[in-house]
Enzyme design. Sequence first.
Site, PDB file in Angstrom:
ATOM      1  N   LYS A 205       0.794  -1.230   0.000  1.00 42.42           N
ATOM      2  CA  LYS A 205       0.000   0.000   0.000  1.00 42.42           C
ATOM      3  C   LYS A 205       0.828   1.282   0.000  1.00 42.42           C
ATOM      4  O   LYS A 205       0.354   2.329  -0.462  1.00 42.42           O
ATOM      5  CB  LYS A 205      -0.947   0.004   1.195  1.00 42.42           C
ATOM      6  CG  LYS A 205      -2.108  -0.977   1.095  1.00 42.42           C
ATOM      7  CD  LYS A 205      -3.120  -0.525   0.064  1.00 42.42           C
ATOM      8  CE  LYS A 205      -4.402  -1.353   0.158  1.00 42.42           C
ATOM      9  NZ  LYS A 205      -5.435  -0.872  -0.790  1.00 42.42           N
TER      10      LYS A 205
ATOM     11  N   SER B 107       0.624 -10.023  -0.634  1.00 42.69           N
ATOM     12  CA  SER B 107       0.416  -8.573  -0.628  1.00 42.69           C
ATOM     13  C   SER B 107       0.658  -7.910   0.715  1.00 42.69           C
ATOM     14  O   SER B 107       0.896  -6.699   0.764  1.00 42.69           O
ATOM     15  CB  SER B 107      -0.999  -8.244  -1.104  1.00 42.69           C
ATOM     16  OG  SER B 107      -1.959  -8.861  -0.258  1.00 42.69           O
TER      17      SER B 107
END
Length: 408
Positions: A58, A310
């Site tokens: 992110k 992720s």
Amino acid sequence: MPEDQRQRPLLEDVQAARKTLEGISRVTALEGSRYLSRLVGAPVHLKCENLQRTGSFKLRGAYTRIAGLGEEERARGVVAASAGNHAQGVALAASLLGVASTVFMPVGAPLPKIAATREYGARVLLSGQVVDETLAAAQEYAERTGAVFIHPFDHPDVVAGQGTVGLEIVEQCPEVGTVVVGMGGGGLAAGVAVAVKALRPSARVVGVQAAGSAAYPPSLAAGRPVSLEGVATMADGMKVGRPGDVPFRIVADLVDEVRTVSEDALSAALVHCLERAKMVVEPAGAAPVAALLDRPGAFGGNGPVVAVLSGGNVDPLVLERTLRHGMAAAGRYLSLRLTVPDRPGALAALLKKLSEADANVLAVNHVRTDPRLGVGEAEVELQLETQGPKHCAELSRTLGAAGYRIVG
């Protein structure tokens, strides 16, 4: 929607984002997995964004977006909404750029993520039960205060920043045949697809969603983003009830397939990553591995496979529960209720039998007074650690052959 959010990032935008991120984000490792390679029938590599700064991909999108703001916008500060990973990315990005940040997080967000977001310099406010409600609170705050809203996935700069993961994948594995990537709102999958399809057109991009919050399959069927009535998954990073407008169009055009995985599959994948890959990942980060474990034959026909881990920001309590769930789903826990003679030494004899059968006894509850029991009977509730489904079946047969009556 503002005009700039209608733009679609292209390869050159992703390449520009990489220049912006130089010295900020890490080029994360691509680690081979022998077990998954044997299972799938093709080389499988793990793209370790769980080792990125802030523990997830992110930061890439958040920094790209905030770095693109003008001086007047930066002076107003930024606001974001997130279950945790985007929150940390925005907090760190804003701090690095000298911008004040406020982050809305759902009530019940993991405490380690809340603490980390504050430590990166953001003011944290808790609002809403799911990300969509938290997003609405953050957008209202932006309208009221003038702060610039940094969407977790629905902006071309954010998608371009996330797309730098795809650039690295193609550079690290030039012959990549399939990229498997988790999806919530779709920003990462969209960005990766932009980069990978431009540089390696023959490669497949497969998105993976948690079955309990899979908004993309019905949205793709409808040809537009549609909202789910409710979302329920342990993967808080995927708990999004509606695809973003910007990533949806890219996913519809460039992502070859979207798969869903169960909670059991997510748990089993998390256990696999910890035991076999020595990687701590959160449930959302394990989704691509869950898809590979679930249907390995669907991924090996096009060359090397890259699965994107992720994120690794998992609450230790969630990790503990998920590991237990994953081991149970893999048949490595067995719960039994059985009757034994109510006489001295009967329980010791049972435990000896289990030891001889290589079962690890985790918990024992001995019940001697119950209307269901006959005179001279007792009931034993057992929690056992086993070696897998075959071992579970063998234990049941062994106990039955020894004269024990299994009642549940």
